[in-house]
Design an enzyme around this catalytic site. Structure first.
Site, PDB file in Angstrom:
ATOM      1  CG  LEU A 125      -1.736   1.264   1.493  1.00  0.00           C
ATOM      2  CD1 LEU A 125      -2.705   1.555   0.346  1.00  0.00           C
ATOM      3  CD2 LEU A 125      -2.525   1.161   2.813  1.00  0.00           C
ATOM      4  CD  GLU A 127       2.268   4.368  -4.463  1.00  0.00           C
ATOM      5  OE1 GLU A 127       2.357   5.562  -4.835  1.00  0.00           O
ATOM      6  OE2 GLU A 127       1.605   3.508  -5.054  1.00  0.00           O
ATOM      7  CB  SER A 132      -0.811   9.487   7.261  1.00  0.00           C
ATOM      8  OG  SER A 132       0.156   9.135   8.227  1.00  0.00           O
ATOM      9  NE  ARG A 268      20.685  -3.979  41.136  1.00  0.00           N
ATOM     10  CZ  ARG A 268      22.004  -4.019  41.021  1.00  0.00           C
ATOM     11  NH1 ARG A 268      22.630  -5.181  40.928  1.00  0.00           N
ATOM     12  NH2 ARG A 268      22.699  -2.908  40.986  1.00  0.00           N
ATOM     13  CD  GLN A 279       4.137   3.881  47.943  1.00  0.00           C
ATOM     14  OE1 GLN A 279       4.637   4.978  48.170  1.00  0.00           O
ATOM     15  NE2 GLN A 279       3.046   3.455  48.525  1.00  0.00           N
ATOM     16  CG  LEU A 338      16.016  -4.890  34.059  1.00  0.00           C
ATOM     17  CD1 LEU A 338      14.488  -4.901  34.063  1.00  0.00           C
ATOM     18  CD2 LEU A 338      16.531  -5.771  32.919  1.00  0.00           C
ATOM     19  N   GLY A 339      17.434  -0.422  35.328  1.00  0.00           N
ATOM     20  CA  GLY A 339      18.559   0.502  35.437  1.00  0.00           C
ATOM     21  C   GLY A 339      19.530   0.304  34.292  1.00  0.00           C
ATOM     22  CD  GLU A 363      -1.050  -3.630  10.060  1.00  0.00           C
ATOM     23  OE1 GLU A 363      -2.238  -3.781  10.361  1.00  0.00           O
ATOM     24  OE2 GLU A 363      -0.262  -4.559   9.852  1.00  0.00           O
TER      25      GLU A 363
HETATM   26  C1  LIG Z   1       8.757  -1.316   9.648  1.00  0.00           C
HETATM   27  C2  LIG Z   1       7.624  -0.858   8.796  1.00  0.00           C
HETATM   28  C3  LIG Z   1       6.788  -1.785   8.204  1.00  0.00           C
HETATM   29  C4  LIG Z   1       5.757  -1.385   7.381  1.00  0.00           C
HETATM   30  N1  LIG Z   1       4.995  -2.318   6.738  1.00  0.00           N
HETATM   31  C5  LIG Z   1       4.099  -1.910   5.787  1.00  0.00           C
HETATM   32  C6  LIG Z   1       3.440  -2.848   4.960  1.00  0.00           C
HETATM   33  O1  LIG Z   1       3.620  -4.074   5.120  1.00  0.00           O
HETATM   34  N2  LIG Z   1       2.610  -2.428   3.998  1.00  0.00           N
HETATM   35  C7  LIG Z   1       2.405  -1.092   3.788  1.00  0.00           C
HETATM   36  O2  LIG Z   1       1.662  -0.767   2.899  1.00  0.00           O
HETATM   37  N3  LIG Z   1       3.007  -0.187   4.584  1.00  0.00           N
HETATM   38  C8  LIG Z   1       3.865  -0.545   5.556  1.00  0.00           C
HETATM   39  N4  LIG Z   1       4.513   0.381   6.328  1.00  0.00           N
HETATM   40  C9  LIG Z   1       4.204   1.789   6.132  1.00  0.00           C
HETATM   41  C10 LIG Z   1       3.475   2.400   7.318  1.00  0.00           C
HETATM   42  O3  LIG Z   1       2.148   1.948   7.383  1.00  0.00           O
HETATM   43  C11 LIG Z   1       3.583   3.937   7.181  1.00  0.00           C
HETATM   44  O4  LIG Z   1       4.922   4.252   7.497  1.00  0.00           O
HETATM   45  C12 LIG Z   1       2.654   4.643   8.118  1.00  0.00           C
HETATM   46  O5  LIG Z   1       1.323   4.497   7.722  1.00  0.00           O
HETATM   47  C13 LIG Z   1       2.981   6.123   8.204  1.00  0.00           C
HETATM   48  O6  LIG Z   1       3.211   6.687   6.967  1.00  0.00           O
HETATM   49  P1  LIG Z   1       4.507   7.589   6.716  1.00  0.00           P
HETATM   50  O7  LIG Z   1       5.646   6.824   7.175  1.00  0.00           O
HETATM   51  O8  LIG Z   1       4.482   8.043   5.328  1.00  0.00           O
HETATM   52  O9  LIG Z   1       4.311   8.828   7.666  1.00  0.00           O
HETATM   53  P2  LIG Z   1       3.559  10.179   7.384  1.00  0.00           P
HETATM   54  O10 LIG Z   1       2.215   9.883   6.872  1.00  0.00           O
HETATM   55  O11 LIG Z   1       4.437  11.048   6.571  1.00  0.00           O
HETATM   56  O12 LIG Z   1       3.422  10.783   8.825  1.00  0.00           O
HETATM   57  C14 LIG Z   1       4.436  11.584   9.469  1.00  0.00           C
HETATM   58  C15 LIG Z   1       3.854  12.138  10.761  1.00  0.00           C
HETATM   59  O13 LIG Z   1       2.729  12.972  10.455  1.00  0.00           O
HETATM   60  C16 LIG Z   1       1.598  12.568  11.143  1.00  0.00           C
HETATM   61  N5  LIG Z   1       0.401  12.751  10.336  1.00  0.00           N
HETATM   62  C17 LIG Z   1       0.198  12.484   9.011  1.00  0.00           C
HETATM   63  N6  LIG Z   1      -1.034  12.780   8.636  1.00  0.00           N
HETATM   64  C18 LIG Z   1      -1.664  13.215   9.750  1.00  0.00           C
HETATM   65  C19 LIG Z   1      -2.965  13.714  10.021  1.00  0.00           C
HETATM   66  N7  LIG Z   1      -3.895  13.740   9.057  1.00  0.00           N
HETATM   67  N8  LIG Z   1      -3.260  14.114  11.267  1.00  0.00           N
HETATM   68  C20 LIG Z   1      -2.333  14.073  12.256  1.00  0.00           C
HETATM   69  N9  LIG Z   1      -1.076  13.650  12.041  1.00  0.00           N
HETATM   70  C21 LIG Z   1      -0.755  13.226  10.823  1.00  0.00           C
HETATM   71  C22 LIG Z   1       1.837  11.087  11.394  1.00  0.00           C
HETATM   72  O14 LIG Z   1       1.067  10.609  12.492  1.00  0.00           O
HETATM   73  C23 LIG Z   1       3.318  11.089  11.688  1.00  0.00           C
HETATM   74  O15 LIG Z   1       3.542  11.475  13.027  1.00  0.00           O
HETATM   75  C24 LIG Z   1       5.530  -0.001   7.182  1.00  0.00           C
HETATM   76  C25 LIG Z   1       6.345   0.918   7.804  1.00  0.00           C
HETATM   77  C26 LIG Z   1       7.398   0.501   8.588  1.00  0.00           C
HETATM   78  C27 LIG Z   1       8.292   1.539   9.198  1.00  0.00           C
END
Ligand SMILES: Cc1cc2nc3c(=O)[nH]c(=O)nc-3n(C[C@H](O)[C@H](O)[C@H](O)COP(=O)(O)OP(=O)(O)OC[C@H]3O[C@@H](n4cnc5c(N)ncnc54)[C@H](O)[C@@H]3O)c2cc1C
Ligand SMILES: Cc1cc2nc3c(=O)[nH]c(=O)nc-3n(C[C@H](O)[C@H](O)[C@@H](O)COP(=O)(O)OP(=O)(O)OC[C@H]3O[C@@H](n4cnc5c(N)ncnc54)[C@H](O)[C@@H]3O)c2cc1C
Ligand SMILES: Cc1cc2nc3c(=O)[nH]c(=O)nc-3n(C[C@H](O)[C@H](O)[C@H](O)COP(=O)(O)OP(=O)(O)OC[C@H]3O[C@@H](n4cnc5c(N)ncnc54)[C@H](O)[C@@H]3O)c2cc1C
Lengths: 379, 320, 259
Positions: A125, A127, A132, A268, A279, A338-339, A363
């Site tokens: 999905l 790119e 997001s 520990r 506590q 665990l410090g 996700e």
């Molecule tokens: C290890 C890993 C595995 C992954 N596996 C998959 C996979 O199998 N398939 C796949 O398709 N994708 C995968 N992804 C992609 C992943 O789902 C995206 O990285 C994620 O959805 C965030 O997109 P981005 O990295 O482009 O961040 P961005 O969308 O650029 O976001 C950057 C920041 O802006 C914030 N932001 C963006 N829009 C909004 C909004 N409207 N309101 C508030 N805040 C916002 C975000 O919360 C974040 O803090 C993977 C990513 C990683 C790192």
């Protein structure tokens, strides 16, 4: 309201826990340190039915509930979050969309292959300009006679380096925005496909995060998943379900952190007594356990709703949000308990800490979870 | 009435547990006023009766028959049951050896009596026998009574002191009917080793994961050689394939109680302690000062076993 | 072929044992599992069936909770289960357990070719049931078995003896008690767990077997249980390696008098 396990849930828990302790735990450190895809265990998990937990038996799945899936995901992730995400992606992001949107032929072939563990799946999905904002896709699929021609690059794809099949989300008509998006099933032994960059990353280092490159990649016309123009719905529905898996992964990491920290605190000794008698330490553990239990109830409720065929998107978002933040907090405070030892690689806490972070990102980031929840309650 | 000890011999040699059982039988017989009898079963073994007399037996019953050359539980149990039917003993003692563990319950089923296994102590008080044996892998000790005219017990090897004493020492023949065996022994493979057998050894040197690999056992063997000890192992070392399962000490391995148990590179997990916690003296060698083994060791050395054991071997050699 | 596996539900070996005020061991809140050796027995039974055909019946004497243990074995691949559950069997001794099992296996479930059991249960490690059962059913027996083979109606087993091992040939029907190493136990697969729900599990009381309460009266009675005297941490020897070793040898000779 009942809060007891059914026989099958209890057996599932026992089996998954045994398997995780005996097979997953012993290699978890190595998997992380050496970026090693745990191929043997993934194969065994396929044989045990863990790669298609809630896929019907007719399609070689285990025919179990989503609650069972959540339980199993937590147990596996308790010892290795990398193995957990590999399992989650196959179950939720690859099997589930084919189960929900696929036709009979697609299910008999692709779903059965993935649910049985013979083949591994992934979801393409994200790119570079569609994170997001997942509808902003540049990858295209164009119909040419009996074939779709796919061009574009997907990034950050979990299992991308090992997968046999990809559920691909691509634009079929850019002018239509999210209504111009369609879903496909791509056989990755296609000559038009190659794996690009593999990410080096903070955590879940045993699972690959790959770039998928499609260059005039031709796939049969019948590999369209669902209808033309309905692909964004496939993506969103898939991610809703996936969040139950990731919430459970986060629960596993949280529990690992709490259990290991509690065990350490009892042993520990400082100032003449175990630090568990302080506590300050007790309150940290009390708070973490409470958050963990709350997140677990949310997760199992989302799974329950999904099992009942009721809307569960908001609940799954809440579960993932709460579980991910709990995992992060538990790992952070676990290290604190665990410090200095927690900061070293002699103990797995630092690994839990690195692994926990991703659950707040993929996700759907925690911000997007809040957006989903807010949209639901304000509509 | 009498106390009967079921004698254990292998290839014409009496086993140490028999002397222990006879010595304990004598103590109990003295307390309860019963006579002490020994039942010796085998082929060409009549000559062993003399040796048994040293432990205060009043009577040795000998069943010497070619058909009894090899031990099988079905046939030996039939012989024992016939003897018990004739003698009506108050108590029958076995060693808790591989043979005893199998033969005693089979005989008990034939006689239909109660049996307490793996006893650490037997006492006679207020006209009855009281048996104690560990439960839940030694996490608790239960004391038991047996209801009925005949009681049976198996005794843990190396726990009961051997003491010679006087007895009438009569030798009689016993010739019951011997049934056909349902089991044929087609091969025996005794570990070819000059070292004592694990469960009988006075001293055991054990190694665990801390040895770092199969080579590490060379150190343990070196130490065992100077001490005349048997070699044991933790499960971690067995699971890693460094040692045979037969060497494993613990809950799912052998239960041992030597005079001296030297644990090197073993953390002292509860399941390991279940197998050696009744040793008289425990020495722990571990580089981790917090290792649990130090909570049970009489003498603990915090240090690298690769340095400590060679030095220990040297020191022991000096003494010889 | 009819293959029987006898199993017992036991405490998880990690469990902390609590002796209650009444001097009896309490099972409050303890995790229950299939006795680990019995898993080898069930595994061997299933493998034998997979090779030679037939059915695997798992049987146990236990309480209501023992059904979970039986379901676990059904999920592994056993075909049917029988639970002997009767209040009169609560706290039964090894004799009573074997009387009940023998009655079941000589009447209602007669006609078996092989019985597999564990070599002992890890909760009390008494290990009497296999031999008692073999005697009551008049069977050839091999205890503590690490290898098993069946061909042409003849069973061959390798078993541990003190200081070595022995190979036996047994006339069928026979009883085999399993030791670690006999096989690699499978995990129940998820489809297996689902199928287990629909497999028959029969619950029988003593009366159903034609046994009376007197038949299973215990011959061994627990008088009291106590925690063993805790071993105390002894001396920690510190200093240079040579000094420490010299000190140890001296203590072993003069104080402990063990070398
Ligand atoms: C290890 C890993 C595995 C992954 N596996 C998959 C996979 O199998 N398939 C796949 O398709 N994708 C995968 N992804 C992609 C992943 O789902 C995206 O990285 C994620 O959805 C965030 O997109 P981005 O990295 O482009 O961040 P961005 O969308 O650029 O976001 C950057 C920041 O802006 C914030 N932001 C963006 N829009 C909004 C909004 N409207 N309101 C508030 N805040 C916002 C975000 O919360 C974040 O803090 C993977 C990513 C990683 C790192
Ligand atoms: C703490 C404690 C101490 C005890 N001590 C004694 C004692 O000293 N003497 C005595 O006679 N009894 C004793 N009992 C009772 C007895 O051990 C068990 O109740 C009995 O169920 C199992 O007998 P066993 O230990 O000989 O089993 P084991 O013989 O150790 O078990 C061996 C195999 O027999 C089979 N088996 C055992 N129990 C069952 C079952 N219930 N159903 C089906 N198959 C089974 C299994 O395959 C098992 O692996 C004790 C019980 C407890 C709880
Ligand atoms: C059902 C069940 C049954 C079990 N049954 C048994 C059993 O029968 N027997 C058994 O032993 N275990 C058994 N176990 C396993 C047990 O829980 C432990 O895992 C095992 O005993 C650990 O073995 P170890 O002490 O060798 O390894 P570890 O616990 O890894 O300890 C190795 C020790 O070596 C020390 N060390 C490392 N290097 C050096 C050095 N250079 N010099 C000195 N010290 C060093 C370390 O500090 C550490 O304390 C069982 C477990 C289960 C769940």
């Amino acid at each position: 309201m009942e809060f007891v396990y059914t026989d099958e849930e209890r057996m599932m828990l026992q089996m998954a826990r045994n398997f995780a302790e005996k097979e997953v735990k012993p290699i978890a450190k190595e998997v992380d340190k050496e970026h090693k895809f745990p191929a043997d265990n993934v194969k065994k998990m396929g044989e045990l039915g863990l790669m298609g937990v809630s896929v019907p038996v007719d399609y070689e799945g285990s025919g179990m509930s989503n609650i069972c899936y959540a339980i199993a995901m937590e147990e596996i992730s308790r010892h290795c979050a990398s193995t957990g995400v590999i399992m989650s992606v196959n179950n939720s992001l690859a099997c589930d969309p084919v189960k929900i949107f696929g036709n009979e032929e697609q299910k008999k072939k692709y779903l059965a292959d993935m649910a049985s563990g013979r083949k591994l799946g992934c979801l393409g999905l994200t790119e570079s300009n569609a994170g997001s904002d997942a509808a902003n896709l540049a990858t295209t699929a164009v119909l040419d006679g009996d074939e779709w021609i796919i061009n574009g690059r997907k990034i950050f794809i979990t299992n991308g380096n090992e997968a046999d099949y990809c559920v691909l989300i691509a634009a079929t008509d850019k002018s239509q925005g999210h209504r111009g998006i369609s879903a496909f099933i791509v056989d990755l032994d296609n000559p038009g496909f190659s794996v690009g960059t593999l990410e080096d990353k903070l955590g879940i280092r045993g699972s690959s995060t790959a770039e998928l490159v499609f260059e005039d990649c031709r796939i049969p016309k019948e590999n369209l998943l669902g209808e033309v123009g309905k692909g964004f719905k496939v993506a969103l529905t898939t991610l809703d379900g996936g969040r139950i898996g990731i919430a459970s992964q986060a629960l596993g990491i949280a529990r690992a952190s709490i259990e290991d920290a509690a065990a350490y605190a009892k042993e520990r000794v400082q100032f003449g007594k175990p630090i568990a008698k302080l506590q300050a330490i007790q309150w940290m553990l009390a708070d973490l356990s409470t958050h963990y239990e709350a997140a677990r109830l949310l997760t199992h409720r989302a799974a329950y709703l999904k099992d009942q065929g009721q809307p569960f998107g908001k609940e799954a978002a809440m579960a993932k949000l709460m579980a991910a933040e709990t995992a992060m907090k538990a790992a952070t405070q676990g290290i604190q308990i665990l410090g200095g030892y927690g900061y070293t690689t002699d103990y797995p806490l630092e690994r839990y800490f690195r692994d926990a972070k991703i659950t707040e990102i993929y996700e759907g980031t925690s911000e997007i979870m809040r957006l989903v929840i807010a949209t639901n309650i304000l509509k | 009435m009498s106390i009967v000890v079921c004698v254990e011999q292998r290839d014409g040699k009496l086993r140490k547990i028999t002397f222990e059982a006879l010595s304990e039988g004598k103590r109990l017989a003295t307390a309860s006023g019963e006579t002490l009898k020994a039942l010796l079963i085998g082929s060409g073994i009549a000559g062993l009766a003399d040796e048994l007399k040293k432990y205060g037996v009043d009577e040795v019953a000998v069943v010497d028959n070619e058909a009894l050359a090899a031990y099988t539980s079905d046939v030996y149990a039939a012989v024992l049951a016939a003897y018990i039917a004739q003698e009506n003993p108050a108590l029958v003692l076995f060693g808790h050896s591989a043979v005893g563990k199998e033969l005693a319950p089979r005989t008990a089923a034939k006689v239909d009596c109660g049996l307490v296994s793996d006893c650490l102590a037997v006492t006679f008080a207020d006209g009855d026998y009281l048996f104690s044996h560990p439960v839940y892998a030694g996490k608790a000790i239960g004391s038991y009574k047996v209801v009925g005219p005949v009681r049976m017990a198996t005794l843990r090897p190396n726990v009961f002191a051997v003491a010679e004493s006087e007895g009438a020492g009569a030798v009689v023949d016993f010739a019951p009917e011997i049934p056909a065996a349902k089991v044929t022994i087609t091969g025996v493979d005794m570990a070819s080793s000059d070292r004592p057998e694990l469960t009988e050894a006075d001293i055991i040197c054990s190694g665990g994961r801390g040895l770092g690999g199969p080579e590490g056992f060379a150190l343990i063997e070196g130490l065992a050689d100077v001490l005349g000890a048997a070699v044991g192992s933790s499960r971690a070392a067995v699971d890693a394939g460094w040692r045979e399962h037969a060497a494993q000490v613990g809950q799912t391995g052998k239960v041992v109680s030597p005079n001296l148990y030297v644990a090197s590179g073993i953390s002292g997990a509860i399941q390991h302690l279940a197998g050696m916690g009744s040793s008289k003296v425990i020495v722990g060698i571990n580089k981790d000062g917090e290792a649990n083994i130090f909570n049970v060791a009489d003498y603990g050395i915090e240090g690298d076993l690769n340095k400590v054991i060679p030095a220990l071997i040297e020191k022991l050699k000096e003494l010889q | 072929m009819k293959i029987v596996a006898c199993i017992k539900q036991t405490f998880d070996t990690e469990a902390k044992i609590v002796v209650g005020g009444d001097g009896q061991i309490s099972d409050e809140g303890v995790n229950l599992i299939v006795n680990p050796y019995d898993e080898y027995a069930v595994e061997e039974a299933i493998r034998t069936k997979e090779k030679d055909g037939g059915e695997v019946v798992v049987v146990t004497v236990g309480g209501d909770k023992a059904q979970e243990a039986l379901r676990y074995c059904l999920a592994m691949g056993a075909d049917r289960a029988v639970l002997i559950n009767d209040p009169a069997l609560a706290g039964a001794d090894s004799r009573a357990v074997s009387v009940a099992l023998a009655k079941l296996l000589s009447e209602k479930e007669a006609g078996f070719d092989i019985i597999f059991t564990g070599k002992e249960s890890v909760d009390d490690g008494v290990g009497q049931v296999p031999s008692r059962l073999a005697e009551k059913l008049d069977l050839a027996q091999a205890n503590v078995v690490t290898a098993f083979e069946l061909s042409d109606g003849k069973a061959t087993a390798t078993r541990e003896i003190d200081g070595g091992s022995e190979t036996l040939e047994l006339v069928l029907p026979a009883l085999i008690s399993a030791q670690k190493g006999l096989n690699e136990v499978r995990y129940p697969s998820l489809p297996g767990i689902m199928k287990a729900k629909r497999k028959p599990l029969e619950v029988l009381a003593l009366g159903d077997l034609g046994l009376s309460v007197d038949d299973v009266a215990s011959k061994v009675e627990l008088v009291a249980a106590e925690l063993p005297p805790a071993r105390k941490a002894g001396q920690r020897l510190t200093g240079e390696v040579d000094e420490v070793v010299a000190k140890l040898v001296q203590l072993l000779q003069d104080e402990a008098k063990v070398i």
